[in-house]
Scaffold this motif. Structure first.
Motif, PDB file in Angstrom:
ATOM      1  N   PRO A   1      22.592  22.608  21.423  1.00 49.01           N
ATOM      2  CA  PRO A   1      23.628  21.856  22.040  1.00 49.01           C
ATOM      3  C   PRO A   1      23.705  20.352  21.094  1.00 49.01           C
ATOM      4  N   VAL A   2      24.741  19.695  21.009  1.00 49.31           N
ATOM      5  CA  VAL A   2      24.905  18.334  20.488  1.00 49.31           C
ATOM      6  C   VAL A   2      24.373  17.330  21.447  1.00 49.31           C
ATOM      7  N   VAL A   3      23.163  16.581  21.399  1.00 47.69           N
ATOM      8  CA  VAL A   3      22.613  16.077  22.207  1.00 47.69           C
ATOM      9  C   VAL A   3      22.705  14.383  21.670  1.00 47.69           C
TER      10      VAL A   3
ATOM     11  N   ARG B   1       6.482   3.984  18.945  1.00 52.75           N
ATOM     12  CA  ARG B   1       6.067   5.100  18.896  1.00 52.75           C
ATOM     13  C   ARG B   1       7.120   6.050  18.843  1.00 52.75           C
ATOM     14  N   PRO B   2       6.898   7.385  18.456  1.00 55.76           N
ATOM     15  CA  PRO B   2       7.913   8.511  18.513  1.00 55.76           C
ATOM     16  C   PRO B   2       8.111   8.870  19.704  1.00 55.76           C
ATOM     17  N   VAL B   3       9.330   9.136  20.326  1.00 58.82           N
ATOM     18  CA  VAL B   3       9.565   9.653  21.604  1.00 58.82           C
ATOM     19  C   VAL B   3       9.987  11.402  21.471  1.00 58.82           C
ATOM     20  N   ILE B   4      10.086  12.011  22.476  1.00 58.55           N
ATOM     21  CA  ILE B   4      10.147  13.557  22.364  1.00 58.55           C
ATOM     22  C   ILE B   4      11.563  13.830  22.940  1.00 58.55           C
ATOM     23  N   LEU B   5      12.195  14.401  22.144  1.00 52.16           N
ATOM     24  CA  LEU B   5      13.663  14.974  22.761  1.00 52.16           C
ATOM     25  C   LEU B   5      13.490  16.623  22.553  1.00 52.16           C
ATOM     26  N   SER B   6      13.360  17.213  23.751  1.00 55.56           N
ATOM     27  CA  SER B   6      13.403  18.565  23.904  1.00 55.56           C
ATOM     28  C   SER B   6      14.733  19.231  23.991  1.00 55.56           C
ATOM     29  N   VAL B   7      15.168  20.098  23.184  1.00 57.45           N
ATOM     30  CA  VAL B   7      16.664  20.848  23.166  1.00 57.45           C
ATOM     31  C   VAL B   7      16.178  22.202  22.965  1.00 57.45           C
ATOM     32  N   ASP B   8      17.130  22.930  23.780  1.00 56.12           N
ATOM     33  CA  ASP B   8      17.073  24.429  23.867  1.00 56.12           C
ATOM     34  C   ASP B   8      18.044  24.802  22.338  1.00 56.12           C
ATOM     35  N   HIS B   9      17.406  25.963  22.034  1.00 56.65           N
ATOM     36  CA  HIS B   9      18.139  26.606  20.818  1.00 56.65           C
ATOM     37  C   HIS B   9      18.415  27.824  20.833  1.00 56.65           C
TER      38      HIS B   9
ATOM     39  N   GLN C   1      27.054  16.458  24.190  1.00 57.30           N
ATOM     40  CA  GLN C   1      28.149  16.543  23.764  1.00 57.30           C
ATOM     41  C   GLN C   1      28.604  17.825  23.971  1.00 57.30           C
ATOM     42  N   ARG C   2      30.111  17.871  23.926  1.00 60.13           N
ATOM     43  CA  ARG C   2      31.097  19.029  23.908  1.00 60.13           C
ATOM     44  C   ARG C   2      31.354  19.514  22.326  1.00 60.13           C
ATOM     45  N   LYS C   3      31.291  20.481  22.048  1.00 65.83           N
ATOM     46  CA  LYS C   3      31.514  20.946  20.620  1.00 65.83           C
ATOM     47  C   LYS C   3      32.695  20.540  20.008  1.00 65.83           C
ATOM     48  N   GLU C   4      33.837  20.690  20.955  1.00 67.90           N
ATOM     49  CA  GLU C   4      35.079  20.259  20.545  1.00 67.90           C
ATOM     50  C   GLU C   4      35.210  18.770  20.148  1.00 67.90           C
ATOM     51  N   ASP C   5      34.312  17.895  20.991  1.00 64.65           N
ATOM     52  CA  ASP C   5      34.479  16.601  20.501  1.00 64.65           C
ATOM     53  C   ASP C   5      33.979  15.993  19.291  1.00 64.65           C
TER      54      ASP C   5
ATOM     55  N   GLY D   1      19.689   8.476  18.520  1.00 62.53           N
ATOM     56  CA  GLY D   1      20.908   8.942  18.019  1.00 62.53           C
ATOM     57  C   GLY D   1      21.607  10.377  18.624  1.00 62.53           C
ATOM     58  N   THR D   2      22.350  10.683  17.713  1.00 64.82           N
ATOM     59  CA  THR D   2      22.969  12.130  18.048  1.00 64.82           C
ATOM     60  C   THR D   2      22.524  13.291  17.067  1.00 64.82           C
ATOM     61  N   PHE D   3      22.036  14.418  17.603  1.00 66.65           N
ATOM     62  CA  PHE D   3      21.103  15.419  17.078  1.00 66.65           C
ATOM     63  C   PHE D   3      21.656  16.427  17.225  1.00 66.65           C
ATOM     64  N   ALA D   4      21.570  17.305  16.187  1.00 68.15           N
ATOM     65  CA  ALA D   4      21.989  19.060  16.480  1.00 68.15           C
ATOM     66  C   ALA D   4      21.094  19.844  15.352  1.00 68.15           C
TER      67      ALA D   4
END
Length: 816
Positions: free
Chosen positions: A475-477, A488-496, A457-461, A550-553
């Motif tokens: 990022p907002v993913v 079972r749990p999924v694995i969401l990889s996000v850079d920081h 997602q874009r920050k301004e959105d 869902g949407t995470f940050a």
């Protein structure tokens, strides 16, 4: 006399013509603007001036200037000198009076010092001013007055930590207030009330601002806050909870109870309670037994018992015979009961219908009836057993058939979605992409079909509500659909972009609910294995185990000024320059891949070119702006068109992340169109902090250097993986590894050793909470090595563990 002309001679840029008139009583310096001296009466011409008022140290609060005052008598001139430079006469406000007691002339001079004046001497020790007074006899200098810019940092260098202490124990709460000028004063509060050691001697505040509770009382339980304040601001530390607990103590033993047995061996007991004192506020309970038992023997009462019947007597005259018995086996004693029943029995011995004959016939009939009933019951039992066994055999057959029907059923029922969202065998993402979604085997329940998506997602959105020292670190993913039910749990990889040091940060995982509000769902470092979310923070990537989509940050709150964000600095210029002006654009952005790709795409559309590889800079939470400047240009060929020596990006624009990226433009001018070579130094630093310097050397007409193609071939699409076919580890091999390592092994050659070999041992408790720890470890290994994973590495690890039965190299493609 030269000392009198000093303040005027130094101001060469002033167009003031001075004429010196020497008279017997003194001198007068006059100018074209105004008169700055006075003459003294002859009677006081031999007196040196002395100061009635000297300038005092001052602090500049915010942007308010300070006023320095100097008053002297007798004096013909008074001027201020600041940091070795004479203050121009136009900046002095002069007032002349006469002392009514001495008739001496009194001269008072005031000047204003602004914040800009103090900041201009950055690099010197301190800004100071003093005044110099003249008379016909000589000069006098006042004391130096130091002018400092007042401030008070926001973050405490050390904050009090909560403690649990025993009753009457000494408590030390540490506090190191924020840096400030003037130095902050410190007070302590308990539950928002100020602590006054004068009124309560149980409290003591040390010279270095620590709070000492000499003997902890129950009333001292509460929230303690360190408050720092000076003329600029007032800061509060985080509250530290002090819990005064009471360890339990035993009461005295009760008396022994009576013996539990009425007769013979028994036991008796005594007890005590943990009420001397009773445990409070989490204090430890008493150690030891609260009940003691002891064996005892009770004297038994003896009930009387009959002896054997005597023989029947001979038939008496009354046609009867009798027999007797006695209550002597044993005789009743110690309160025992007497024998119950007759001690004498008689029978008729003359009638043919004697009782013995009748009794014998009745006994035979009774025995025959009992045998018949027993046979009937036996036959009935046999019939019931046969029927039950037949029904059970039929039931087992049904169950076996049902098991056969379900054997080998594949629970994955996922169909491909729109292109770029999910595919059974997705394309690997381009280099350096650190956003991915891995859906392990059997995560989708049987019979379910979902279209999985993953977007940035874009920050301004989606603007997150940030407060205080909070900043967006990732990022907002969004991944979904949100209502997907996962097995079972999924694995969401996000850079920081944090420095990945949890000692510097309080990092929270935020999730957007169905109403659009953001909620904290996890605090990094305090995860519980029972919660639906679990995070692993790596140097540049966060791995999120989630049972919900869902949407995470990631949002970080700096704990002190040592916390730093990674910024990526990228330099662009115009691809072609036909004029004398040449622009260099410096972008400053969070070190996350989505922002970098957006800038690259925008510059491609503008026709810009990358003139240097991206650089990484640590930006600390110190409230200082980021400064950028260009130096060491060849003056014979280039010059800067900027009026200021540097450009600044405000601290809060970077820290709050209100914009996706920030940039500043340096406009240079070449003196000739034939000049094509540009060499210079780009300096980037945070005020009062560390910085970096980059050397630039390139041709503005063309760039012959080969740039890494990965910068120009970035793909904005992220990738989601699902199902066994999307994993590097073949599904059959995964099952064999799990069955081999899930069961505990006495020598430790199980999933625990696998986690150690893969350097994942810090998550042991999380793995242990899962039905198949090995499967979760493999999921995480897959996520970490998504781009460059080598199954041979995993095979080597299995060989080191000694689990050759995984047979990684022996499984054929058909089996996988």
């Amino acid at each position: 006399m030269p000392s009198l002309l000093g303040p005027f001679v130094r101001r060469r840029y002033r167009a003031t013509v001075l004429v010196l008139w020497l008279v017997s009583a003194g001198f007068i310096c006059t100018g074209s603007e105004h008169t700055a001296t006075a003459t003294l009466p002859a009677a006081f011409s031999d007196l040196l001036p002395h100061f009635l008022v000297e300038p005092e140290d001052e602090y500049i609060v915010k942007n308010k200037p300070v006023t320095l005052t100097c008053r002297s008598t007798p004096a013909t001139q008074i001027y201020f000198k600041c940091n070795g430079e004479w203050v121009h006469q136009d900046d002095h406000l002069i007032e002349r009076t006469v002392d009514p007691a001495t008739a001496l002339p009194v001269m008072q001079v005031t000047i204003d010092i602004t914040r800009q004046q103090v900041e201009k001497i950055f690099g010197l020790d301190e800004y100071w001013c003093q005044c110099v007074a003249w008379s016909t006899t000589g000069t006098q200098k006042s004391q130096k007055a130091y002018i400092r810019i007042a401030y008070l940092r926001k973050n405490f260098e050390e904050e009090p930590q909560g403690k649990e202490v025993a009753l009457d124990q000494e408590v030390l709460l540490r506090c190191h207030p924020p840096e400030g000028v003037p130095q902050a004063e410190v007070e302590w509060q308990r539950n928002e009330d100020v602590i006054d050691p004068a009124s309560d001697p149980n409290f003591f505040i040390t010279a270095d601002y620590n709070l000492v509770i000499k003997k902890a009382r129950l009333a001292d339980t509460g929230n303690y806050t360190c408050v720092a304040k000076n003329i600029v601001a007032r800061r509060k530390s985080t509250s530290a909870t002090v819990l005064v607990y009471v360890n339990g103590g035993w009461s005295t033993w009760t008396t022994w109870s009576s013996c539990s047995a009425v007769c013979g061996r028994g036991w008796q007991k005594r007890s005590r309670s943990c009420t001397n004192p009773t445990p409070l506020n989490g204090g430890t309970s008493c150690e030891g037994q609260n009940v003691q038992k002891s064996a005892c023997v009770a004297t038994c009462p003896v009930d009387g018992g009959w002896s054997e019947w005597s023989k029947w007597s001979a038939c008496g005259a009354d046609c009867s015979m009798w027999r007797s018995r006695e209550c002597t086996q044993p005789s009743p004693g110690t309160g025992g009961k007497d024998c119950q029943g007759l001690d004498l029995q008689s029978l008729n011995c003359t009638s043919e219908q004697c009782p013995q004959t009748v009794s014998g016939a009745e006994d035979v009939a009774l025995y025959v009836g009992m045998v018949a009933v027993a046979l009937c019951l036996t036959l009935l039992l046999i019939v019931v057993v046969l029927v039950y066994r037949r029904k059970k055999e039929g039931l087992d057959a049904d169950v076996a058939d049902s098991s056969i029907l379900t054997t080998g059923f594949q629970p994955m029922g996922i169909k491909p979605s729109k292109p770029g969202v999910w595919a059974p065998r997705p394309r690997r993402p381009p280099p350096h992409s650190r956003i991915s979604l891995l859906i392990p085997p059997e995560a989708i329940p049987r019979g379910k079909i979902y279209e999985i998506y993953l977007t940035v997602q874009r920050k301004e959105d989606l603007r997150l509500p940030l407060a205080g020292c909070q900043t967006l670190l990732s990022p907002v993913v969004s991944c979904g659909p949100p209502g997907v039910v996962l097995s079972r749990p999924v694995i969401l990889s996000v850079d920081h972009c944090s420095d990945a040091c949890l000692d510097n940060w309080a990092i929270r995982l935020k999730k957007q609910n169905y109403e659009g509000a953001w909620e904290d769902v996890l605090l990094m470092g305090e995860e519980l294995v029972t919660e639906p979310y679990y995070c692993q923070l790596e140097a540049e990537t966060c791995r999120l185990f989630s049972e919900q989509l869902g949407t995470f940050a990631l949002v970080g709150e700096s704990l002190h000024m040592g916390a730093a964000k990674r910024l990526r600095l990228v330099l662009f210029s115009d691809a072609y320059c036909s004029t004398l002006e040449y622009n260099i654009r410096v972008y400053c952005m969070d070190d996350t891949q989505d922002v970098f790709k957006e800038v690259m795409q925008m510059e491609q559309q503008l026709g810009g070119r990358l003139i240097d590889e991206p650089h990484v800079l640590l930006f600390k939470d110190s409230y200082h702006n980021l400064r950028l400047s260009i130096h060491d240009m060849p003056q014979a060929h280039w010059r800067s068109k900027l009026l200021a020596g540097y450009q600044e990006i405000p601290f809060y624009h970077i820290w709050n992340g209100s914009q996706r990226y920030l940039h500043c433009t340096f406009t240079l001018e070449r003196l000739s169109l034939s000049t094509c070579e540009l060499t210079c130094q780009l300096c980037v630093w945070q005020v009062e902090g560390e910085g970096q310097s980059f050397s630039l050397d390139f041709n503005i007409a063309k760039d012959t250097r080969a740039l890494d193609s990965e910068f120009l071939l970035m793909d904005s699409n992220t990738t989601a993986l699902a199902g066994p076919s999307a994993f590097q580890i073949p599904y059959l091999i995964r099952q064999k590894i799990c069955s081999s390592l899930d069961a505990p092994c006495p020598n430790g050659a199980d999933w625990r050793m696998l986690a150690q070999r893969l350097k994942l041992e810090r998550h042991m408790s999380f793995f242990a909470s899962k039905a198949s720890p090995t499967s979760v470890i493999l999921d995480l290994w897959e996520a970490q090595h998504f781009h460059s994973g080598n199954i041979n590495q995993l095979a080597t690890v299995m060989a080191d563990i000694g689990k050759q039965e995984a047979m990684i190299f022996l499984v054929s493609d058909g089996e996988c």
